[in-house]
Write an enzyme that holds these catalytic residues in place. Sequence first.
Site, mmCIF file in Angstrom:
data_model
loop_
_atom_site.group_PDB
_atom_site.id
_atom_site.type_symbol
_atom_site.label_atom_id
_atom_site.label_comp_id
_atom_site.label_asym_id
_atom_site.label_seq_id
_atom_site.Cartn_x
_atom_site.Cartn_y
_atom_site.Cartn_z
ATOM 1 N N VAL A 1 0.849 -1.197 0.000
ATOM 2 C CA VAL A 1 0.000 0.000 0.000
ATOM 3 C C VAL A 1 0.881 1.243 0.000
ATOM 4 C CG1 VAL A 1 -1.681 1.336 1.311
ATOM 5 C CG2 VAL A 1 -1.948 -1.133 1.108
ATOM 6 N N ALA A 2 1.969 1.204 0.781
ATOM 7 C CA ALA A 2 2.882 2.350 0.868
ATOM 8 C C ALA A 2 3.566 2.635 -0.464
ATOM 9 C CB ALA A 2 3.931 2.099 1.947
ATOM 10 N N ILE B 1 2.217 2.439 -3.318
ATOM 11 C CA ILE B 1 1.249 3.025 -4.253
ATOM 12 C C ILE B 1 0.766 4.350 -3.673
ATOM 13 C CG2 ILE B 1 -0.958 2.699 -5.424
ATOM 14 C CD1 ILE B 1 -0.575 -0.343 -4.702
ATOM 15 N N GLU C 1 -1.771 6.311 -2.949
ATOM 16 C CA GLU C 1 -3.238 6.311 -3.020
ATOM 17 C C GLU C 1 -3.803 7.708 -3.232
ATOM 18 O OE1 GLU C 1 -2.296 3.032 0.012
ATOM 19 O OE2 GLU C 1 -1.518 4.969 -0.574
ATOM 20 N N ASP D 1 -9.521 28.501 -36.821
ATOM 21 C CA ASP D 1 -10.435 28.966 -37.846
ATOM 22 C C ASP D 1 -10.166 30.456 -38.057
ATOM 23 O OD1 ASP D 1 -12.724 28.859 -39.567
ATOM 24 O OD2 ASP D 1 -13.851 29.874 -37.997
ATOM 25 N N ASN E 1 1.702 7.346 4.900
ATOM 26 C CA ASN E 1 1.297 7.331 3.501
ATOM 27 C C ASN E 1 0.014 8.109 3.230
ATOM 28 O OD1 ASN E 1 2.197 6.231 0.961
ATOM 29 N ND2 ASN E 1 0.270 5.120 0.929
ATOM 30 N N ASP F 1 2.310 12.232 3.923
ATOM 31 C CA ASP F 1 2.734 12.415 2.527
ATOM 32 C C ASP F 1 1.781 13.320 1.750
ATOM 33 O OD1 ASP F 1 4.747 10.717 3.083
ATOM 34 O OD2 ASP F 1 4.108 9.088 1.777
#
Length: 884
Positions: free
Chosen positions: A281-282, A284, A286, A328, A708, A712
């Site tokens: 998990v850490a 990634i 999240e 245009d 995390n 973070d």
Amino acid sequence: MKHWFTKSVPETLTLLSVEADTGLSEEEARKRKEHFGANILEGKKKKSLLKIVFSQLNDWLIFVLFAAVIITAFMGEYIDSVIITLVIFLNAAIGTYQEVKAGKAIDALLKMSSPKAVVKREGRTKEIDSAELVPGDLVILDAGRIIPADLRLLETVNLQIEESSLTGESLPVHKKAESVFENIKMPLAEIENMAFMSTIVTAGRGLGIVVDTGMTTEVGKIADLLDTDSNIKTPLEKKLSELGKSLGKIAVGICIVIFGVSWLQGRDLAEMFLISVSLAVASIPEGLAAIVAVVLSIGVTAMSRKNAIIRKLPAVETLGSVNIICSDKTGTLTMNKMTVTQIFTSDGLIVLDETENTTISESAKLLSEGMILCSDATLENEEATGDPTEIALLVLGDQLGLDRKILGQKYTRIGENPFDSNRKMMSVLVKSESGCSVFTKGALGSLRTVATHIFDKGDIRAITEEDLKNFSEAAIKMSDNALRTLVLAFKPADENLEPEEMEKDLVLVGLVGMIDPAREEVKPSIRLAANAGIKTIIITGDHKNTAFAIAKDLEVAESIDQVLTGPELEEISEDEFIEKVNNYRVFARVSPQHKVQIVKALQANENIVSMTGDGVNDGPSLHIADIGVAMGITGTDVAKNAADMILTDDNFSTIVVAIEQGRNIFQNIKKSVIFLLTCNLGEVLAMFLPIAFGWPAPLIATQLLWINLLTDSLPAIALGMDGDDPDVMQEKPRDANENFFSHGAGTHVVIGGILIGLITIFAFWYGFYELGYTPFMKNIPEEVVKNARTLAFLVLVCAQLFYSFGLRNSKKPFYQIKIFGNHYLNGAILLGLFLQLMLLFVPVLRSAFKLHMPDSKGWIMAILLGLVPLVTLEIYKMIFVKRK
């Protein structure tokens, strides 16, 4: 497919089995409606809301986040599971909303059909809903009506139709029913015997027969183009998807390796499983998806204050990587307002200054008066109606100081000979107290054949070859500068003069040159974009010379060789066009299909393409481009709903401002991503190496998740809200394949991650050492392990928080920027430290997280070691700057 413009009027009536004087019977109309369907624009079957939601969840990063939910729930960390789940569904909700909103492009086209149409059926004229029209219906046209279907014109009397939203042509088209064309590849703007659905009658009257309805009309084909083109992922979406895949694989690998090492070492498998999945998990970030959404939302708010409304969040970042703006011409680069800029009479050339009234000769005064009298347009209090050319002539009169109201009272129109595309002239017979006069305006080529005299310094004299040569040369020079020319002649006349006698033995007065001028702010904006490595390309329905003249004036093109027309494009193969497309700067006389082809060819050369426009004809290319930019004031609903961004001020320079904002937003997102990945690498190393050495795990699962999900994320969001970099527009656009780790960012991640990991391991080792133990020993008291973990925990948090300061600018050291200039980051770091102190000083939290109150040496070590990664990064940047 029948090319109706190649058929004569009798052929068309025969093919559709219709009598011109009676029209269809009600019974026949009912049968045809059953066969052809209603005259409405239909989209393909739309995805259900549930399918849209599932498509938003079908992404690697989302899968990884779902895995994190399961893992944290398994570990009993239910609050974390709820937070991650909320992030997933918040992003899905935003994406679903954007996709539903984008689907409204077809709905806007539906509304463009005229609600009513005047038809002739069974010999009687009646008004019906346009949805009831069928091929073969006879439709009566007059000024102000919207064309309800595609028509082959049967009769026209001075009929003019404004088609700019469909063809890009800035002036109304003079229609001529008797014309027949052989070239089946005729550009829409040149087909004068047809009228197309959704265009508007500006003058005259006519009769047409319905040849195409609903989705088979020209505007219906555009609706089909909009509906069938697949949605294209922006560079940011691609990068996040790739990052999600990579991190997912890394997470699984970490789980397997750590669990395998633990099994070989004979550790407690239940505990190590919990730690290994926590570390997965850490590894990634999240918070990444949520942080990106927050940063983009902040960018969207800032851009709305600068007149740019973003309809799709990832488009903000894509703007920063745009290296080609396809624009245009009519109404986007130009003002979509014809303006007289030059006058030529026997007295010579007058170049007009818009800001000042010009002192004029008698010839110029007569020229302007005659043009006003020979006009059906109106202009009062800046409200205008009629042909833009004639409106420009009224403005000319005001500019020259003429009183149009007095002129109208002085002269009364008593007869006229309407404009005809064969004669290319229009004449009026007017009466005043001094007698009657004819005023005729038209093309020089037509008037020179009927002019026998010239008005010269107040006198009328016989015209000479020298006079005609001077007028021809003046007209050629004006045409070379993309000016449209119009000539005026007059003569005294009798009150009972017949229309066919009006245009004989005329007195030539003068010539005007007019143009749809470029917007003042466009030229510096194009130059600014060029300095930032962004090329501007003009795509227009206008003629080649007109388009080139504007492009040359705006410094977009240097030679006529850089202009390609739609018919020329059709003559070359797709592969050849892709190979040569970068050689062209202007595309003229193009259809909606050509615009899509041009954008796709540019994309095939790995360009990130922005397309600007305002008309129906721009819809498909706005949709297929990497960034579609619609004009908010003059833009049609179709253009706005097909676009990624809408300019509320219709200002081309706003695009450049938006590009600058997009570049800054990407830089901020990149800072957030680099910060999170650096922290995660540090955490992985801090955990993996001690376990590989046979030491106790430096951090437990709850401590990892705390760092995390909270410590973070706060600085990462704050970095995403950093201020604008003043140097960002001095850089070239990012390469489309560039990832988050280019330009030294990968080095920052590796060096920072290794340093954070090593100092954390050192702090963990020191926690044993200061109490007389080493981590290699067995049966170490719980309090000693707690002390070591507390020091590792503190150092890891401080190192990450302090390191965020260094990521505010990847190239400049702290003394070249205001290191404390980001107040959000200052607050995030203070809050992060406060939360950390809470865990240590609140007994319940300290116990829950299994921490130990550090001594004075521990606090000093946490601060000093925490500064090591930041100081190293700043030294690296100083060396880099010195080398540069």
